[in-house]
Design a protein around this motif. Structure first.
Motif, PDB file in Angstrom:
ATOM      1  N   SER A   1       0.841  -1.209   0.000  1.00  0.00           N
ATOM      2  CA  SER A   1       0.000   0.000   0.000  1.00  0.00           C
ATOM      3  C   SER A   1       0.870   1.251   0.000  1.00  0.00           C
ATOM      4  O   SER A   1       1.703   1.432   0.893  1.00  0.00           O
ATOM      5  CB  SER A   1      -0.902   0.027   1.237  1.00  0.00           C
ATOM      6  N   GLY A   2       0.679   2.080  -1.014  1.00  0.00           N
ATOM      7  CA  GLY A   2       1.355   3.387  -1.068  1.00  0.00           C
ATOM      8  C   GLY A   2       2.867   3.297  -1.040  1.00  0.00           C
ATOM      9  O   GLY A   2       3.530   4.157  -0.445  1.00  0.00           O
ATOM     10  N   LEU A   3       3.439   2.294  -1.703  1.00  0.00           N
ATOM     11  CA  LEU A   3       4.903   2.115  -1.654  1.00  0.00           C
ATOM     12  C   LEU A   3       5.615   3.175  -2.496  1.00  0.00           C
ATOM     13  O   LEU A   3       5.337   3.336  -3.679  1.00  0.00           O
ATOM     14  CB  LEU A   3       5.285   0.717  -2.160  1.00  0.00           C
ATOM     15  N   LYS A   4       6.534   3.874  -1.823  1.00  0.00           N
ATOM     16  CA  LYS A   4       7.397   4.841  -2.514  1.00  0.00           C
ATOM     17  C   LYS A   4       8.845   4.507  -2.190  1.00  0.00           C
ATOM     18  O   LYS A   4       9.164   4.235  -1.025  1.00  0.00           O
ATOM     19  CB  LYS A   4       7.115   6.277  -2.031  1.00  0.00           C
ATOM     20  N   VAL A   5       9.685   4.532  -3.208  1.00  0.00           N
ATOM     21  CA  VAL A   5      11.127   4.317  -3.005  1.00  0.00           C
ATOM     22  C   VAL A   5      11.863   5.431  -3.729  1.00  0.00           C
ATOM     23  O   VAL A   5      11.633   5.663  -4.928  1.00  0.00           O
ATOM     24  CB  VAL A   5      11.589   2.942  -3.556  1.00  0.00           C
ATOM     25  N   ALA A   6      12.748   6.127  -3.005  1.00  0.00           N
ATOM     26  CA  ALA A   6      13.507   7.221  -3.615  1.00  0.00           C
ATOM     27  C   ALA A   6      14.985   7.097  -3.288  1.00  0.00           C
ATOM     28  O   ALA A   6      15.361   6.845  -2.154  1.00  0.00           O
ATOM     29  CB  ALA A   6      12.971   8.567  -3.128  1.00  0.00           C
ATOM     30  N   TYR A   7      15.801   7.223  -4.325  1.00  0.00           N
ATOM     31  CA  TYR A   7      17.259   7.272  -4.160  1.00  0.00           C
ATOM     32  C   TYR A   7      17.663   8.721  -4.341  1.00  0.00           C
ATOM     33  O   TYR A   7      17.695   9.216  -5.478  1.00  0.00           O
ATOM     34  CB  TYR A   7      17.959   6.422  -5.230  1.00  0.00           C
ATOM     35  N   GLY A   8      17.928   9.411  -3.233  1.00  0.00           N
ATOM     36  CA  GLY A   8      18.218  10.846  -3.352  1.00  0.00           C
ATOM     37  C   GLY A   8      17.004  11.519  -3.971  1.00  0.00           C
ATOM     38  O   GLY A   8      15.877  11.371  -3.518  1.00  0.00           O
ATOM     39  N   GLY A   9      17.228  12.226  -5.079  1.00  0.00           N
ATOM     40  CA  GLY A   9      16.110  12.914  -5.741  1.00  0.00           C
ATOM     41  C   GLY A   9      15.372  12.050  -6.750  1.00  0.00           C
ATOM     42  O   GLY A   9      14.402  12.499  -7.362  1.00  0.00           O
ATOM     43  N   ILE A  10      15.832  10.839  -6.961  1.00  0.00           N
ATOM     44  CA  ILE A  10      15.216   9.981  -7.984  1.00  0.00           C
ATOM     45  C   ILE A  10      14.120   9.125  -7.365  1.00  0.00           C
ATOM     46  O   ILE A  10      14.373   8.319  -6.454  1.00  0.00           O
ATOM     47  CB  ILE A  10      16.277   9.071  -8.648  1.00  0.00           C
ATOM     48  N   LYS A  11      12.901   9.296  -7.852  1.00  0.00           N
ATOM     49  CA  LYS A  11      11.770   8.505  -7.352  1.00  0.00           C
ATOM     50  C   LYS A  11      11.617   7.255  -8.221  1.00  0.00           C
ATOM     51  O   LYS A  11      11.122   7.345  -9.356  1.00  0.00           O
ATOM     52  CB  LYS A  11      10.493   9.345  -7.366  1.00  0.00           C
ATOM     53  N   ALA A  12      12.049   6.129  -7.682  1.00  0.00           N
ATOM     54  CA  ALA A  12      12.016   4.881  -8.460  1.00  0.00           C
ATOM     55  C   ALA A  12      10.640   4.242  -8.432  1.00  0.00           C
ATOM     56  O   ALA A  12      10.205   3.627  -9.399  1.00  0.00           O
ATOM     57  CB  ALA A  12      13.064   3.904  -7.917  1.00  0.00           C
ATOM     58  N   VAL A  13       9.959   4.353  -7.292  1.00  0.00           N
ATOM     59  CA  VAL A  13       8.601   3.811  -7.145  1.00  0.00           C
ATOM     60  C   VAL A  13       7.744   4.918  -6.532  1.00  0.00           C
ATOM     61  O   VAL A  13       8.129   5.527  -5.535  1.00  0.00           O
ATOM     62  CB  VAL A  13       8.584   2.539  -6.263  1.00  0.00           C
ATOM     63  N   LYS A  14       6.569   5.166  -7.150  1.00  0.00           N
ATOM     64  CA  LYS A  14       5.813   6.379  -6.806  1.00  0.00           C
ATOM     65  C   LYS A  14       4.439   6.089  -6.204  1.00  0.00           C
ATOM     66  O   LYS A  14       3.423   6.447  -6.787  1.00  0.00           O
ATOM     67  CB  LYS A  14       5.662   7.232  -8.065  1.00  0.00           C
ATOM     68  N   GLY A  15       4.420   5.405  -5.079  1.00  0.00           N
ATOM     69  CA  GLY A  15       3.152   5.241  -4.366  1.00  0.00           C
ATOM     70  C   GLY A  15       2.255   4.148  -4.924  1.00  0.00           C
ATOM     71  O   GLY A  15       1.071   4.384  -5.152  1.00  0.00           O
ATOM     72  N   ILE A  16       2.804   2.955  -5.138  1.00  0.00           N
ATOM     73  CA  ILE A  16       1.999   1.891  -5.770  1.00  0.00           C
ATOM     74  C   ILE A  16       1.220   1.047  -4.747  1.00  0.00           C
ATOM     75  O   ILE A  16       1.622   0.920  -3.590  1.00  0.00           O
ATOM     76  CB  ILE A  16       2.860   0.965  -6.655  1.00  0.00           C
ATOM     77  N   ASP A  17       0.124   0.499  -5.220  1.00  0.00           N
ATOM     78  CA  ASP A  17      -0.665  -0.490  -4.471  1.00  0.00           C
ATOM     79  C   ASP A  17      -0.676  -1.778  -5.293  1.00  0.00           C
ATOM     80  O   ASP A  17      -0.851  -1.728  -6.517  1.00  0.00           O
ATOM     81  CB  ASP A  17      -2.119  -0.025  -4.288  1.00  0.00           C
ATOM     82  N   LEU A  18      -0.487  -2.893  -4.605  1.00  0.00           N
ATOM     83  CA  LEU A  18      -0.448  -4.182  -5.306  1.00  0.00           C
ATOM     84  C   LEU A  18      -0.789  -5.268  -4.303  1.00  0.00           C
ATOM     85  O   LEU A  18      -0.370  -5.196  -3.149  1.00  0.00           O
ATOM     86  CB  LEU A  18       0.967  -4.383  -5.880  1.00  0.00           C
ATOM     87  N   GLU A  19      -1.567  -6.256  -4.730  1.00  0.00           N
ATOM     88  CA  GLU A  19      -1.824  -7.371  -3.819  1.00  0.00           C
ATOM     89  C   GLU A  19      -1.831  -8.699  -4.559  1.00  0.00           C
ATOM     90  O   GLU A  19      -2.102  -8.755  -5.769  1.00  0.00           O
ATOM     91  CB  GLU A  19      -3.109  -7.165  -3.018  1.00  0.00           C
ATOM     92  N   VAL A  20      -1.485  -9.739  -3.821  1.00  0.00           N
ATOM     93  CA  VAL A  20      -1.457 -11.102  -4.360  1.00  0.00           C
ATOM     94  C   VAL A  20      -2.196 -11.992  -3.371  1.00  0.00           C
ATOM     95  O   VAL A  20      -1.864 -12.017  -2.187  1.00  0.00           O
ATOM     96  CB  VAL A  20      -0.003 -11.610  -4.539  1.00  0.00           C
ATOM     97  N   ASP A  21      -3.211 -12.684  -3.853  1.00  0.00           N
ATOM     98  CA  ASP A  21      -3.992 -13.574  -2.990  1.00  0.00           C
ATOM     99  C   ASP A  21      -3.442 -14.993  -3.022  1.00  0.00           C
ATOM    100  O   ASP A  21      -2.728 -15.381  -3.963  1.00  0.00           O
ATOM    101  CB  ASP A  21      -5.463 -13.583  -3.432  1.00  0.00           C
TER     102      ASP A  21
END
Length: 245
Positions: free
Chosen positions: A10-30
């Motif tokens: 839920s709402g995953l964000k990953v940033a390296y310094g100023g670079i936003k590699a992942v911008k707030g994703i939602d994902l699920e696996v049942d």
């Protein structure tokens, strides 16, 4: 969280310094699903998998990742990546990551290091030797001397030795000959039929969508589409962007 959720991001964000590699994703696996995450190189797919397993280099991570209802990345209690194997979460990394100076047999034993049922471990090793006869032929050979395809077989068999509840696969077909890609995907489908939940990151969108139940499309760190994998195979936008049609 739904009771059959194995993984919920839920709402995953990953940033390296100023670079936003992942911008707030939602994902699920049942439970029991084979879900694929497709997208171009650099879309953030591998970063997402590394966020799940806690193997990212130093960076800023926000959002929550829950596995079987437990948060993996709560700031004070982030789950150590080696502990995930004990919790039956296994990953086959991009580039395979075999122990090059160990034999095939020793690599498979390493996959079962959380187990102590010796007889059952040997039975499982024989099972994977049956699935991948080439590994049996070369069981005493150092893993570093194997071809790329053989290393991919070994990496998959090693991950499955812990009897995972969730298996993460990062680009399993990358750099392999077509006949080897066919074999790897045959095994991915079989593993899914055995009830193991799979999250597959794959550049070969056609094969991934053919194998999966559901799919997510990732572009520039964001999820741009999600839906039934078979429907997406026939979606003109997916065909134009990823299937060369």
């Amino acid at each position: 969280m739904k009771p059959d959720n194995v993984l919920k991001i839920s709402g995953l964000k990953v940033a390296y310094g100023g670079i936003k590699a992942v911008k707030g994703i939602d994902l699920e696996v049942d439970r029991g699903e084979l879900v694929t995450l497709i997208g171009a190189n650099g879309a953030g797919k591998t970063t997402t998998l590394k966020a799940i397993t806690g193997t990212l280099p130093p960076c800023k991570v926000e959002g929550t990742i829950a596995y079987l209802g437990q948060a993996l990345n709560a700031t004070q209690h982030a789950t150590k990546s080696f502990k995930l194997v004990e919790q039956k979460l296994a990953m086959v990394p991009e580039g395979r990551g075999v122990f090059t100076r160990m034999t095939i047999h020793e690599n498979l034993l390493m996959g079962a290091y959380t187990r102590n049922d010796k007889a059952a471990i040997e039975t499982d090793i024989e099972k994977w030797y049956t699935v991948f006869p080439r590994l049996k032929e070369r069981s005493t050979q150092l893993a570093g001397t194997l071809s790329g395809g053989e290393q991919q077989m070994l990496a998959m068999a090693r991950a499955l030795m812990c009897h995972p509840t969730l298996l993460l696969l990062d680009e399993p077909s990358m750099g392999l000959a077509p006949i080897m890609v066919e074999k790897i995907f045959e095994v991915i489908r079989d593993v899914s039929k055995q009830g193991i939940t799979v999250l597959l990151v794959e550049q070969n969108a056609k094969l991934a969508l053919q194998a999966a139940n559901r799919a997510y499309v990732m572009e520039s760190g964001a999820i741009t589409m999600t839906g039934n994998a078979q429907d997406m195979l026939h979606d003109p936008r997916v065909q134009a962007a990823y299937l060369g049609e």
